[in-house]
Design a protein around this motif. Sequence first.
Motif, short mmCIF file in Angstrom:
data_model
loop_
_atom_site.label_atom_id
_atom_site.label_comp_id
_atom_site.label_asym_id
_atom_site.label_seq_id
_atom_site.Cartn_x
_atom_site.Cartn_y
_atom_site.Cartn_z
N UNK A 179 11.57 -2.07 12.67
CA UNK A 179 11.51 -3.46 13.15
C UNK A 179 10.80 -4.39 12.18
N UNK A 180 9.80 -3.86 11.50
CA UNK A 180 8.90 -4.71 10.72
C UNK A 180 9.08 -4.53 9.21
N UNK A 181 10.29 -4.39 8.78
CA UNK A 181 10.59 -4.51 7.35
C UNK A 181 10.65 -3.21 6.56
N UNK A 182 10.40 -2.06 7.17
CA UNK A 182 10.46 -0.80 6.43
C UNK A 182 11.88 -0.26 6.40
N UNK A 183 12.23 0.46 5.33
CA UNK A 183 13.55 1.08 5.25
C UNK A 183 13.39 2.57 5.50
N UNK A 184 13.55 2.98 6.77
CA UNK A 184 13.28 4.38 7.10
C UNK A 184 14.43 5.30 6.66
N UNK A 185 15.56 4.69 6.27
CA UNK A 185 16.71 5.51 5.83
C UNK A 185 16.79 5.63 4.32
N UNK A 218 5.00 -3.08 -3.17
CA UNK A 218 5.32 -3.09 -1.74
C UNK A 218 4.37 -4.05 -1.03
N UNK A 219 4.64 -4.28 0.27
CA UNK A 219 3.88 -5.27 1.04
C UNK A 219 2.41 -4.86 1.20
N UNK A 220 2.17 -3.59 1.56
CA UNK A 220 0.83 -3.20 2.01
C UNK A 220 -0.19 -3.09 0.86
N UNK A 221 0.32 -2.70 -0.32
CA UNK A 221 -0.58 -2.36 -1.43
C UNK A 221 -1.39 -3.56 -1.90
N UNK A 222 -0.80 -4.76 -1.73
CA UNK A 222 -1.47 -5.98 -2.16
C UNK A 222 -2.85 -6.11 -1.49
N UNK A 223 -2.90 -5.90 -0.18
CA UNK A 223 -4.17 -6.10 0.52
C UNK A 223 -5.20 -5.04 0.13
N UNK A 224 -4.74 -3.80 -0.05
CA UNK A 224 -5.68 -2.75 -0.46
C UNK A 224 -6.26 -3.05 -1.83
N UNK A 225 -5.40 -3.49 -2.76
CA UNK A 225 -5.88 -3.77 -4.11
C UNK A 225 -6.81 -4.98 -4.11
N UNK A 226 -6.46 -6.01 -3.34
CA UNK A 226 -7.31 -7.21 -3.31
C UNK A 226 -8.63 -6.93 -2.60
#
Length: 386
Positions: A179-185, A218-226
Motif C-alpha cells: 500500500x505504501x510504495x514498496x514493491x513486494x514482487x 530508497x525512501x527510508x535510508x535518507x532519514x537514517x543517514x541524516x
Amino acid sequence: FIAYINNENCVVINRKQNDTARRAIVAFEPNDHVLMYTCGITPYDATHLGHAATFIAYDVLQRRLIDKGHTVRCIRNVTDVDDPLFAKARELGIHYLDLAAGEEARFERDMEALNALPVAATPRASSAIPDIRGFIGMVLDRGFAYESGGSVYFDVSKFGSFGSLSHYSDDEMLVLAKERGGNIDDPNKRSPLDFVLWHPSASDEPSWDTMWGAGRPGWHIECSALALRELGTTIDLHGGGADLIFPHHECERAQSEAATGEPFVKHWMHTALIHKDGEKMSKSLGNLVFVDQLRETWDPRAIRLAIIEHHYRTEWEWDDELMPRNAARLDSWNERAGSNPDLLDGVRTHLDDDLDTPGAIAAIDDAARRGAGVAEAAALLGVDLD
Ligand code: ZN
C-alpha cells in the motif's frame, strides 16, 4: 516527567494494531540536551492539516522541554528525492529541485504563521548522498544487506527484531508495504519484505554514481543517514505521523541499528491521522484541508488552537465548527491577557501527562471564564496573545 507512548513497548493508533499491540506510556527523562528527529515533508504540494498537526504537536513538546530548562536539537528533514516529487515535477514540466524549493518555502511560511519554533536544521535528502553512500557501505560491511540486479537491499532475515517496532505480523507488513510504495514482487529481492537501500533511477530521474551502480537512494535510508549525521547514533525521540510507523520507521530502525550496532531511538512518538467526511484525510481522496487556505480567513492562532484541542495520538474528524469555535476561544483568551502562576503550573502538569493539550486548553478556558490572566499559559502552548 513527560510521558507518552513508546513504540518499543508498543504503539498503536491503527485500528488493526489494537488487538495485538502492547500499549505503554513511559517516562521521558532525557538529559539536559534533547536530541529529536521528526520526519518532514516531501515538498510537492501545500501543507495540509495532517502535516501541521504533526509538527505542532512536536512544537508544543519542544516548548515544554525548553520551559523545563532543556536545550533541544530538533531535526526535520526534507524529502526532496522521492517518487511523488518526481511525478509532480514531471506533470508540471519543471525541475524537481525547483518544485521542492518552492513548496518547502510555502511550508516554512505556514509553520511560521502557526508560530512553530524554528528547528535546529531542515536537511535535504539531496544534501545527503555522500552520507547515504557511506551508510549503505556500513550496512553492507556488517552483512545486513546484499546487492542484486543493480540495487542494494536490506536483508530482513538478518535482523531478528524486524517488526518489533510496529508489532505487525509478516502478513500485515506485506499488505502495508504494498500500500505504501514498496514493491513486494521485485524479483531481485530474496524476500518480499526486504527493502531498497539503493536502486537504479528512471531515465528522467536524478542519478548518482556509487560502487554498486548508478542510481538513487530508497525512501527510508535518507532519514537514517541524516539522523546519524545530524544527531549521532542514538536519539532521544523520533516522531512522525502514525502512517510512518510501517514501513518507514520500522525500516529506519532496522538499518540504523544494523549499521551502528547501537540502539537507534529511545522513544518513538507518533501523531494520529486526521479524518474529513468520514475518511482519512489524504491526497488520494482529495479531502485535504490546506493551511494556507485556512489562513485566508482565520487568525493562525485559532488554527493552532483547532489542532491542539485534540490529543496528538487520538484520531479526530475535521468539521466546520472547529474554526469558529477556536476563533471565539482566542477572543476570550485575548480579553484575559494578564498572567496567573497557578494556571501556568496547571498547564505544565497537563503537558507532562502524555502531552495533554486538550486538558491544558480546558484549564485555560476555565481560567478565562473566571477572569484570571491566561497569557503565560497560552504562550506555553505557542499562542501569543495580543
Ligand atoms: Zn523519515
